[in-house]
Each structure stands twice: as structure tokens, then as C-alpha cells.
Motif scaffolding. Structure first.
Motif, PDB file in Angstrom:
ATOM      1  N   ALA A 389       0.827  -1.205   0.000  1.00 61.76           N
ATOM      2  CA  ALA A 389       0.000   0.000   0.000  1.00 61.76           C
ATOM      3  C   ALA A 389       0.859   1.253   0.000  1.00 61.76           C
ATOM      4  CB  ALA A 389      -0.937   0.000   1.206  1.00 61.76           C
ATOM      5  N   LEU A 390       1.990   1.195   0.696  1.00 61.11           N
ATOM      6  CA  LEU A 390       2.900   2.343   0.702  1.00 61.11           C
ATOM      7  C   LEU A 390       3.474   2.607  -0.683  1.00 61.11           C
ATOM      8  CD1 LEU A 390       4.938   2.147   4.036  1.00 61.11           C
ATOM      9  CD2 LEU A 390       3.216   3.820   3.378  1.00 61.11           C
ATOM     10  N   ARG A 391       3.681   1.569  -1.472  1.00 62.75           N
ATOM     11  CA  ARG A 391       4.125   1.796  -2.847  1.00 62.75           C
ATOM     12  C   ARG A 391       3.118   2.681  -3.591  1.00 62.75           C
ATOM     13  NH1 ARG A 391       9.216   0.652  -2.873  1.00 62.75           N
ATOM     14  NH2 ARG A 391       9.919  -1.499  -3.173  1.00 62.75           N
ATOM     15  N   VAL A 392       1.831   2.476  -3.329  1.00 60.34           N
ATOM     16  CA  VAL A 392       0.796   3.308  -3.949  1.00 60.34           C
ATOM     17  C   VAL A 392       0.815   4.710  -3.348  1.00 60.34           C
ATOM     18  CG1 VAL A 392      -1.660   3.494  -4.478  1.00 60.34           C
ATOM     19  CG2 VAL A 392      -0.594   1.240  -4.311  1.00 60.34           C
ATOM     20  N   ALA A 393       0.933   4.784  -2.025  1.00 63.80           N
ATOM     21  CA  ALA A 393       0.944   6.085  -1.348  1.00 63.80           C
ATOM     22  C   ALA A 393       2.145   6.922  -1.753  1.00 63.80           C
ATOM     23  CB  ALA A 393       0.932   5.882   0.167  1.00 63.80           C
ATOM     24  N   ARG A 394       3.250   6.264  -2.138  1.00 64.86           N
ATOM     25  CA  ARG A 394       4.481   6.975  -2.521  1.00 64.86           C
ATOM     26  C   ARG A 394       4.719   6.981  -4.025  1.00 64.86           C
ATOM     27  NH1 ARG A 394       8.489   4.117   1.992  1.00 64.86           N
ATOM     28  NH2 ARG A 394       7.756   5.288   3.817  1.00 64.86           N
ATOM     29  N   PHE A 395       3.739   6.519  -4.792  1.00 69.94           N
ATOM     30  CA  PHE A 395       3.892   6.472  -6.251  1.00 69.94           C
ATOM     31  C   PHE A 395       4.007   7.895  -6.788  1.00 69.94           C
ATOM     32  CE2 PHE A 395       2.268   6.386 -10.582  1.00 69.94           C
ATOM     33  CZ  PHE A 395       2.878   5.270 -11.126  1.00 69.94           C
ATOM     34  N   HIS A 396       5.073   8.152  -7.529  1.00 70.66           N
ATOM     35  CA  HIS A 396       5.303   9.512  -8.029  1.00 70.66           C
ATOM     36  C   HIS A 396       4.576   9.708  -9.349  1.00 70.66           C
ATOM     37  CE1 HIS A 396       7.235  13.342  -8.829  1.00 70.66           C
ATOM     38  NE2 HIS A 396       7.759  13.294  -7.621  1.00 70.66           N
ATOM     39  N   SER A 402       0.327   4.210 -16.695  1.00 66.18           N
ATOM     40  CA  SER A 402      -0.030   2.788 -16.630  1.00 66.18           C
ATOM     41  C   SER A 402       0.600   2.081 -15.445  1.00 66.18           C
ATOM     42  CB  SER A 402       0.373   2.082 -17.926  1.00 66.18           C
ATOM     43  OG  SER A 402       1.778   2.162 -18.117  1.00 66.18           O
ATOM     44  N   ASP A 403       1.661   2.639 -14.880  1.00 67.16           N
ATOM     45  CA  ASP A 403       2.337   1.968 -13.764  1.00 67.16           C
ATOM     46  C   ASP A 403       1.588   2.094 -12.449  1.00 67.16           C
ATOM     47  OD1 ASP A 403       4.507   0.608 -14.865  1.00 67.16           O
ATOM     48  OD2 ASP A 403       5.641   2.455 -15.099  1.00 67.16           O
ATOM     49  N   TRP A 404       0.542   2.929 -12.414  1.00 64.36           N
ATOM     50  CA  TRP A 404      -0.347   2.870 -11.255  1.00 64.36           C
ATOM     51  C   TRP A 404      -0.867   1.437 -11.088  1.00 64.36           C
ATOM     52  CZ3 TRP A 404      -1.218   6.174  -7.425  1.00 64.36           C
ATOM     53  CH2 TRP A 404      -1.049   7.545  -7.615  1.00 64.36           C
ATOM     54  N   ILE A 405      -1.168   0.803 -12.209  1.00 63.72           N
ATOM     55  CA  ILE A 405      -1.721  -0.549 -12.160  1.00 63.72           C
ATOM     56  C   ILE A 405      -0.666  -1.549 -11.687  1.00 63.72           C
ATOM     57  CG2 ILE A 405      -2.732  -2.395 -13.564  1.00 63.72           C
ATOM     58  CD1 ILE A 405      -4.053  -0.211 -15.240  1.00 63.72           C
ATOM     59  N   ARG A 444      10.297  -1.302  -7.009  1.00 59.93           N
ATOM     60  CA  ARG A 444      11.004  -0.249  -6.263  1.00 59.93           C
ATOM     61  C   ARG A 444      11.245   1.006  -7.093  1.00 59.93           C
ATOM     62  NH1 ARG A 444      14.317  -3.764  -8.349  1.00 59.93           N
ATOM     63  NH2 ARG A 444      16.455  -3.249  -9.021  1.00 59.93           N
ATOM     64  N   PHE A 445      11.466   0.872  -8.381  1.00 60.92           N
ATOM     65  CA  PHE A 445      11.769   2.044  -9.204  1.00 60.92           C
ATOM     66  C   PHE A 445      10.568   2.967  -9.352  1.00 60.92           C
ATOM     67  CE2 PHE A 445      15.142  -0.849 -10.853  1.00 60.92           C
ATOM     68  CZ  PHE A 445      16.231  -0.059 -10.498  1.00 60.92           C
ATOM     69  N   LEU A 446       9.394   2.464  -9.062  1.00 59.58           N
ATOM     70  CA  LEU A 446       8.209   3.303  -9.136  1.00 59.58           C
ATOM     71  C   LEU A 446       8.079   4.206  -7.910  1.00 59.58           C
ATOM     72  CD1 LEU A 446       5.772   0.662 -10.634  1.00 59.58           C
ATOM     73  CD2 LEU A 446       7.056   2.449 -11.824  1.00 59.58           C
ATOM     74  N   ASN A 447       8.961   4.028  -6.958  1.00 61.62           N
ATOM     75  CA  ASN A 447       9.075   4.959  -5.818  1.00 61.62           C
ATOM     76  C   ASN A 447      10.403   5.702  -5.856  1.00 61.62           C
ATOM     77  OD1 ASN A 447       7.310   2.925  -3.323  1.00 61.62           O
ATOM     78  ND2 ASN A 447       6.532   4.299  -4.883  1.00 61.62           N
ATOM     79  N   MET A 448      10.977   5.823  -7.049  1.00 57.10           N
ATOM     80  CA  MET A 448      12.242   6.554  -7.219  1.00 57.10           C
ATOM     81  C   MET A 448      12.040   7.622  -8.298  1.00 57.10           C
ATOM     82  SD  MET A 448      15.111   3.540  -7.150  1.00 57.10           S
ATOM     83  CE  MET A 448      15.218   2.361  -5.805  1.00 57.10           C
ATOM     84  N   PRO A 449      11.827   8.880  -7.902  1.00 57.96           N
ATOM     85  CA  PRO A 449      11.736   9.343  -6.523  1.00 57.96           C
ATOM     86  C   PRO A 449      10.395   8.945  -5.911  1.00 57.96           C
ATOM     87  CG  PRO A 449      11.205  11.134  -7.993  1.00 57.96           C
ATOM     88  CD  PRO A 449      11.614   9.983  -8.869  1.00 57.96           C
ATOM     89  N   ALA A 450      10.379   8.892  -4.605  1.00 61.07           N
ATOM     90  CA  ALA A 450       9.136   8.591  -3.903  1.00 61.07           C
ATOM     91  C   ALA A 450       8.352   9.881  -3.669  1.00 61.07           C
ATOM     92  CB  ALA A 450       9.431   7.919  -2.578  1.00 61.07           C
TER      93      ALA A 450
END
Length: 592
Positions: A389-396, A402-405, A444-450
Motif C-alpha cells: 500500500a505504501l508503494r501506492v501512497a508513494r507512487f510519483h 499505466s504503472d499505477w496498475i 522499487r523504481f516506481l518509488n524513485m523518486p518517492a
């Protein structure tokens, strides 16, 4: 039926009825027509969109409404057009050349009627009929369980590919009904049913197999057979083994164990959908009754047997061979799961940060260490769900849309694993902990940057009143890409200590007013499941689950809201409003 004229309404002389006549009575007035010298009486309101039937025309005993050309048998009220519905009829009497009509319509079993209409709406993919049926069944005080059961049986039977997004949406919406306002709960059921119908549209039905002819095969043997058949993608053999297990009287936990074991024999099947679909099938049966397992559970077998296996994908093998990395830990699971003892372990935050790290060896070691320390499997799956869930909360928002999915799939799979471990814990299903952790690493790269969490953003200028904050959240989701702003409002509301229930209901409302895509329903339901578990023990983590929901919904709103328009039309018709008189509301209902 024998009627006394003292109980009836006088219409007029038979020889004066060359033109239709409307008398006061019933709910909307009663229209009386003459056909072949015989008077007939019907509700004056067309059951499709409410147009006055007195403005229609009669030919050969058929009444045609001139707005959408719905046709009705005058004698019975039966329609020739499924989009319309039957019209209520009234008894007429001719005495001394004078026509009388009963003020009460002929009896109608409303529950039976609306259940039939619900099935017809599903078969014909008629959105207006579906929402009318939902509203009619609720007015008749039919339990929501019955509505969900009709949709579930239809979806399982009439889609050759088996369980799919529609049944998942229906189950997810059934799960969140208690958190929604009454009107939004009706919309949630409607959304689920519409998607079930769409999934089946123009698809061949699924022909169910039969169990083995003889009972008595031990359940462990049936489980072995089932897994062997899935291994070689033999869906027919797997289905017969599963049906035999159902026929043998296996418990819900035992049946789900069979499915979950096969779903984790390979790594992260079909991007996480397979595990989620299996879990949702179990949740649907929890709601409608496990006596319907024979109709529902086999629908997940085609997807399970044909699912894409992540060990076959390049990103799971290179540059780090994640499958090989987790194999030693998975081999130890029979021993490690023996040590689990709920309540003795409490390194939630530490493990969450480890799972979100960029060292795959450390992630695997962290899970193994937690198991060695006696962590319960459900404690670990809860941490995994929270980290996802944090990956979603920190998704930049600089990532591709499409990477939201992508991050959503990891979260919903982790939620399914957690629910599954609560239901049917086993060393086989525990493999999903390592599968999910590896998938989390790949994200992990979807939170870079977070993206910064809202508690780390400046809330200056935000409202402080609860109603204002909820209104602002609603308004933000009326505009595109208000992702971080929506998260900030949610955090502000929670940080001021306001009740969670109105916020959750508002999030639900903002979803069901949209023509939402499949994953938004998943996000709301899985996020609320996580928030519900964490709110008492880890309120900050629970808050972040709601932030994740708000960010995802904001990223995918607004839409055209055609479904909402159809629902509003149905609600106005139910209230008796004259929709045809309001030019601004004369939207065409495409499927009606």
C-alpha cells in the motif's frame, strides 16, 4: 375476478372510448384503451422511462409507447421489448354500457418480478434494467445477499473463461457495502452487476464438468491430482478433481487450501490476479453461502490453469534471479511455519522498511528472520500488504500513468494472500510471502523518486472543518490528476481526529459516481480491508492506507459518469418524477 361497481372507478360509456382516457387511480393514473371493442386498463406510466402511455397508440391489441417504441400486450401488460419491463394492468368491468376500472393493479410478486428482471438485465446487458432491479429489490426488502448471489451464479456460468474482473468487482463492492451510504450502496451493487454482465456479453457459456462417479477418494489425493492437472494446464481434469472435493463434503478452508496451494506452486501467477480471483471467489461464497460452491468455485479453474507464470519472465530472472534467490527460504517453510506463534513478534515497522528496500537478499533474510522469531504468517502478510500500500501512497506522478496498475497489482495480490492465510494457513500458501516480497522489490523504481507522504507536506491553508474537508475532497476528484492534493486533504481530516466513517463513505461515493476502471474497485476494497485491521493497533499505518486509496482514485477521476446518469434516471423514475418533461435530463440511455 368478481368486482362490484361500488368499489370501482367510473371511466365512461363504452361508445365514448374511441380515444384513450385517463382516470385517477393507482400510483400514476390509469390509462384505459379500447381494442377490438374491449376495454383494457394499464398504468399510465411507461415502465421504461415514464412516458404517459395515453400518448401511445394501439394496433392489434399491442400498445406502443411513442418515446422509445416499447410495445406491450394490452391484455396482460407483458412487454415484447426486454429493455422496457411489463406494465401493470387493472381489471375492467362493463355494466349497462358503462366502463369501470379497479383502482388497484392486479397482484404482483415484487420479489419474484425484480429477480426475474435482474436476470434479464444480466443476460441482455441492460444497465437501466439492472439499476431498476437493484432499487426494486431493495424497496421490497430483499437481502443484498440474494442480489449478489444472482449476479455471482450468472457470472460463473456464462463466461467460458471463468472468473474475471466482473465477478471480482461484484464481490469487492459487496464487501464494502456496510461502509457506504444507502444510495451509494445501491450504486455499488449496480456497478458490480453491470461489469458481470459486460464480461459475459457475446461470450460462450462455461459448461461445467461433473465430479468423479464414485465418492471416497481421500481429500489429500484429490488435492494432489488437482495440483498435477494445473501443473500441466489441464483445466478439465483439475475441475473434476475440485468438484469431487466439493462433493466429498470438504470444508471451505479445505477447498480454498486446494486452490491456494496450486496458485503458489508457481510464482506470482498472472501478475497477481490469480491469487486475488481465488480469494474473491471464497469471499463471494462467504456472502452467499458455501452451499453454492459447486456453482462458483470451478469458475476460477480456467484462469488458474492457464495463468502466466512469473518464473518465465525475464525481469524475475535478470539481472537478479529472484526465483532462485527465494528457493532456499521456501524449502524451509514446513519447518519455519511450525515456529509461528501469533503475538510474540512485533517488528512491523522494521520489516516494512526492509521489504521496501533495494537489497533482495536482505528482504528474503528479513522474512526468514521474522519466521524464525515466531512471527505468525498473517502478521507477515499484513506487513507485506502495508508495504505494498505504501508503494501506492508513494507512487510519483512522474511515472508512466499505466504503472499505477503495476503497484496496484502487487497490493491486491498481497491483500489476497493475507486474507487467504487467515482462512487457510499452510506452508504452501506461505510461499506467497516470498513471491509477493520479490514483486514488491521489482516495483522499487516506481518509488524513485518517492512521492512525499502528506504528513511531510505543508498543510497551510487547508480547511479545518470536517464537512469542508470532505467537500473539498469531493471537488478535487471532479478534476483531473489532483493526486497529491487529495492525499493532503485526507491526511488533514485524519490528523484532526475526525471520525473515519464519513471519510470512508466519501471515498466510496467518489468511486461509484465514476465509470471506474477495474482496478479502482480493487484499490478501494483492499485498502479498506487493510485500514480496518490497522486502525486500532497502528492508526498511522491505517491513515496511510486511506491516503493510498485517495491517491489512486484521484489519479483515475473524473470519467464521463454515464453509469451515474443511468442510475439517476432510474432513481427519479422510482420517485415518480416526470423525466420526459425535463429537457436537460433527456440523456439517451444507450443500452436501453
Amino acid at each position: 375476478m368478481t368486482l362490484s361497481t361500488t368499489d370501482l372507478i367510473r371511466v365512461g360509456r363504452l361508445d365514448e372510448l374511441a380515444e384513450p382516457r385517463v382516470v385517477s387511480g393507482g400510483r400514476h393514473g390509469i390509462a384505459v384503451f379500447l381494442s377490438d371493442g374491449t376495454p383494457y386498463a394499464v398504468d399510465n406510466r411507461c415502465p421504461h422511462m415514464g412516458f404517459p402511455l395515453q400518448r401511445g397508440s394501439v394496433c392489434d391489441g399491442i400498445l406502443t409507447c411513442h418515446w422509445h417504441h416499447a410495445r406491450f400486450d394490452l391484455a396482460s401488460g407483458g412487454t415484447f421489448d426486454p429493455f422496457a419491463d411489463d406494465v401493470r394492468t387493472y381489471e375492467t368491468v362493463v355494466e349497462d354500457g358503462v366502463v369501470y376500472v379497479s383502482p388497484r393493479p392486479r397482484p404482483l410478486d415484487l420479489e419474484r418480478h425484480w429477480k426475474r428482471r435482474l436476470r434479464e438485465g444480466l443476460e441482455q446487458n441492460l444497465s437501466l434494467v439492472l439499476i431498476k432491479a437493484v432499487l426494486g429489490l431493495r424497496e421490497a426488502e430483499v437481502p443484498e445477499r440474494d442480489v449478489v448471489a444472482i449476479g455471482g451464479r450468472f457470472g460463473a456460468a456464462y463466461r467460458q473463461a471463468g472468473w474475471g474482473p466482473g465477478l471480482t468487482i461484484l464481490t469487492a463492492m459487496a464487501n464494502v457495502l456496510p461502509a457506504l451510504e444507502r444510495t451509494d450502496a445501491a450504486l455499488a451493487l449496480y456497478h458490480g452487476l453491470v461489469h458481470v454482465s459486460r464480461d459475459a456479453l457475446n461470450e460462450p457459456p462455461r459448461f461445467q464438468q461433473e465430479p468423479l462417479p464414485e465418492r471416497g477418494t481421500p481429500l489429500p489425493r484429490l488435492k494432489t491430482w488437482f495440483r498435477q492437472f494445473v501443473e500441466v494446464r489441464d483445466g478439465v481434469g483439475a475441475e473434476r478433481a475440485l468438484l469431487s472435493a466439493i462433493d466429498s463434503g470438504a470444508s471451505p478452508a479445505e477447498l480454498m487450501d486446494i486452490l491456494f496451494a496450486a496458485a503458489t506452486d508457481h510464482v506470482f501467477l498472472d501478475g497477481g490476479h490469480t491469487l486475488d480471483f481465488i480469494n474473491k471467489a471464497g469471499e463471494l461464497l462467504d456472502r452467499v453461502g458455501w452451499e453454492q460452491a459447486r456453482d462458483i468455485l470451478p469458475s476460477v479453474v480456467p484462469g488458474l490453469a492457464m495463468a502466466r507464470r512469473s518464473e518465465e519472465l525475464n525481469n524475475w530472472r535478470h539481472p537478479v534471479d529472484l526465483v532462485r534467490l527465494i528457493e532456499p527460504a521456501i524449502a524451509r517453510l514446513p519447518e519455519l511455519t511450525e515456529r509461528a506463534r501469533a503475538g510474540d513478534w512485533d517488528d512491523f515497522d522494521v520489516l516494512a522498511e526492509t521489504l521496501l528496500g533495494d537489497e533482495p537478499e536482505a528482504i528474503v533474510d528479513g522474512l526468514v528472520a521474522a519466521l524464525e522469531a515466531g512471527a505468525a504468517l498473517t502478521q507477515l502478510s499484513q506487513v507485506l500488504s502495508y508495504a505494498a500500500a505504501l508503494r501506492v501512497a508513494r507512487f510519483h506522478t512522474s511515472n508512466e500513468f499505466s504503472d499505477w496498475i503495476t503497484v496496484l497489482h502487487t497490493f491486491t495480490a498481497a491483500n489476497a494472500l493475507h486474507q487467504g492465510l487467515q482462512r487457510s494457513p499452510s506452508p504452501e500458501l506461505a510461499r506467497g510471502l516470498f513471491h509477493g516480497a520479490a514483486r514488491l522489490y521489482l516495483d522499487r523504481f516506481l518509488n524513485m523518486p518517492a512521492a512525499r507522504l502528506p504528513e511531510r507536506r505543508n498543510a497551510e491553508g487547508q480547511p479545518t472543518d470536517a464537512a469542508e474537508l470532505l467537500g473539498k475532497l469531493t471537488d478535487l476528484l471532479d478534476r483531473e490528476q489532483q493526486v497529491n492534493e487529495a492525499a493532503l486533504v485526507v491526511h488533514r481530516y485524519l490528523s484532526l481526529g475526525y471520525e473515519r466513517a464519513p471519510l470512508i463513505a466519501t471515498l466510496g461515493m467518489t468511486l461509484v459516481r465514476e465509470d471506474a476502471e477495474f482496478h479502482s474497485y480493487q484499490m478501494l476494497e483492499a485498502g479498506l480491508a487493510l485500514e480496518g485491521e490497522l486502525r486500532e493497533v497502528r492508526p498511522e499505518a491505517a491513515n496511510r492506507a486511506l491516503v493510498a486509496i485517495a491517491r489512486y482514485l484521484a489519479a483515475h477521476a473524473p470519467t464521463s459518469r454515464a453509469m451515474l446518469q443511468t442510475a439517476r434516471t432510474a432513481m427519479r423514475l422510482q420517485r415518480g418524477e416526470a423525466v420526459y418533461e425535463d429537457a436537460e435530463e433527456l440523456a439517451e440511455v444507450a443500452d436501453a
